[in-house]
Design a protein around this motif. Structure first.
Motif, short mmCIF file in Angstrom:
data_model
loop_
_atom_site.label_atom_id
_atom_site.label_comp_id
_atom_site.label_asym_id
_atom_site.label_seq_id
_atom_site.Cartn_x
_atom_site.Cartn_y
_atom_site.Cartn_z
N ILE A 60 0.84 -1.20 0.00
CA ILE A 60 0.00 0.00 0.00
C ILE A 60 0.87 1.25 0.00
CG2 ILE A 60 -1.63 1.35 1.38
CD1 ILE A 60 -2.87 -1.36 2.24
N LYS A 61 1.92 1.27 0.81
CA LYS A 61 2.83 2.42 0.84
C LYS A 61 3.45 2.65 -0.53
CE LYS A 61 4.20 2.17 5.70
NZ LYS A 61 5.31 1.88 6.61
N LYS A 62 3.84 1.57 -1.18
CA LYS A 62 4.47 1.70 -2.50
C LYS A 62 3.48 2.27 -3.52
CE LYS A 62 7.27 -0.86 -5.76
NZ LYS A 62 8.48 -0.09 -5.74
N ARG A 63 2.23 1.82 -3.47
CA ARG A 63 1.22 2.33 -4.39
C ARG A 63 0.89 3.79 -4.13
NH1 ARG A 63 -1.45 -2.77 -3.51
NH2 ARG A 63 -2.88 -1.72 -2.09
N LEU A 64 1.03 4.24 -2.90
CA LEU A 64 0.69 5.61 -2.55
C LEU A 64 1.84 6.60 -2.69
CD1 LEU A 64 -1.56 5.01 0.58
CD2 LEU A 64 -2.28 5.62 -1.72
N GLU A 65 3.03 6.11 -3.07
CA GLU A 65 4.17 7.01 -3.25
C GLU A 65 3.86 7.99 -4.37
OE1 GLU A 65 7.57 4.60 -4.09
OE2 GLU A 65 7.87 4.08 -1.99
N PRO A 66 4.33 9.22 -4.26
CA PRO A 66 4.09 10.19 -5.33
C PRO A 66 4.83 9.78 -6.60
CG PRO A 66 5.43 11.16 -3.57
CD PRO A 66 5.04 9.79 -3.13
N VAL A 67 4.22 10.07 -7.74
CA VAL A 67 4.83 9.73 -9.02
C VAL A 67 5.63 10.89 -9.60
CG1 VAL A 67 3.14 7.99 -9.62
CG2 VAL A 67 2.74 10.36 -10.25
N GLY A 68 5.52 12.04 -9.00
CA GLY A 68 6.25 13.20 -9.47
C GLY A 68 6.44 14.18 -8.35
N GLN A 69 7.00 15.33 -8.70
CA GLN A 69 7.22 16.37 -7.71
C GLN A 69 6.74 17.69 -8.28
OE1 GLN A 69 11.38 16.21 -6.90
NE2 GLN A 69 11.23 14.37 -5.67
N VAL A 70 6.36 18.58 -7.41
CA VAL A 70 5.93 19.90 -7.81
C VAL A 70 6.95 20.91 -7.29
CG1 VAL A 70 4.12 21.66 -7.54
CG2 VAL A 70 3.51 19.25 -7.73
N TYR A 71 7.39 21.77 -8.16
CA TYR A 71 8.32 22.83 -7.77
C TYR A 71 7.59 24.16 -7.85
CZ TYR A 71 11.97 19.37 -8.24
OH TYR A 71 12.74 18.26 -8.09
N LEU A 72 7.69 24.93 -6.80
CA LEU A 72 7.08 26.24 -6.77
C LEU A 72 8.02 27.26 -7.39
CD1 LEU A 72 5.65 26.09 -3.16
CD2 LEU A 72 4.45 25.68 -5.29
N ALA A 73 7.45 28.34 -7.89
CA ALA A 73 8.26 29.40 -8.49
C ALA A 73 9.28 29.89 -7.48
CB ALA A 73 7.37 30.55 -8.94
N GLY A 74 10.51 29.98 -7.90
CA GLY A 74 11.58 30.45 -7.03
C GLY A 74 12.26 29.33 -6.27
N ALA A 75 11.68 28.16 -6.25
CA ALA A 75 12.30 27.02 -5.55
C ALA A 75 13.39 26.42 -6.44
CB ALA A 75 11.26 25.97 -5.21
#
Length: 132
Positions: A29-44
């Motif tokens: 379940i933990k593996k299935r719930l891992e994020p598939v991507g990342q979000v970067y905010l402006a300036g980060a």
């Protein structure tokens, strides 16, 4: 007493097996719930900058953006090195560049390369018209 001990051992073994199976399910379940991507905010700061490192060559722009139409002839786009470029070249490189940047007929502005510079567009035009 032997039956009681046997039953107790059997229940303990079943409970341990159940806990192990449940732990495996939790990991799945933990593996299935891992994020598939990342979000970067402006300036980060991005983890890794994979963008181009300087101007792209005409061939790179052609392969990345122009090939879909100019490699297949879709929507009557002249193919690379085709004689259909001759009347267009007769208008001059500046006119070709203007049409490529602004769009003409079925071709959208900048083709499909919204992040191409004017110089990269010109390099792609020169690449497509080599040998004509």
């Amino acid at each position: 007493m032997k039956k009681f001990t046997f039953a107790l051992v059997l229940m303990t073994t079943a409970a341990i097996a159940n806990v192990a199976a449940q732990e495996a399910d939790n990991e799945a379940i933990k593996k299935r719930l891992e994020p598939v991507g990342q979000v970067y905010l402006a300036g980060a700061q991005a983890a890794a900058d994979t963008g181009p490192k300087g101007p792209r060559t005409g061939e790179q722009v052609y392969q990345g953006a122009c090939f879909a139409c100019h490699g297949t002839g879709a929507l009557d786009a002249p193919k690379k090195g085709d004689a259909a470029w001759k009347p267009r070249l007769a208008q001059g490189l500046d006119v070709l560049k203007k049409h490529a940047i602004e769009g003409i007929r079925s071709m959208p502005p900048r083709g499909t390369c919204g992040d191409c510079s004017d110089d990269e567009i010109e390099a792609a035009i020169k690449f497509m018209t080599e040998g004509v």
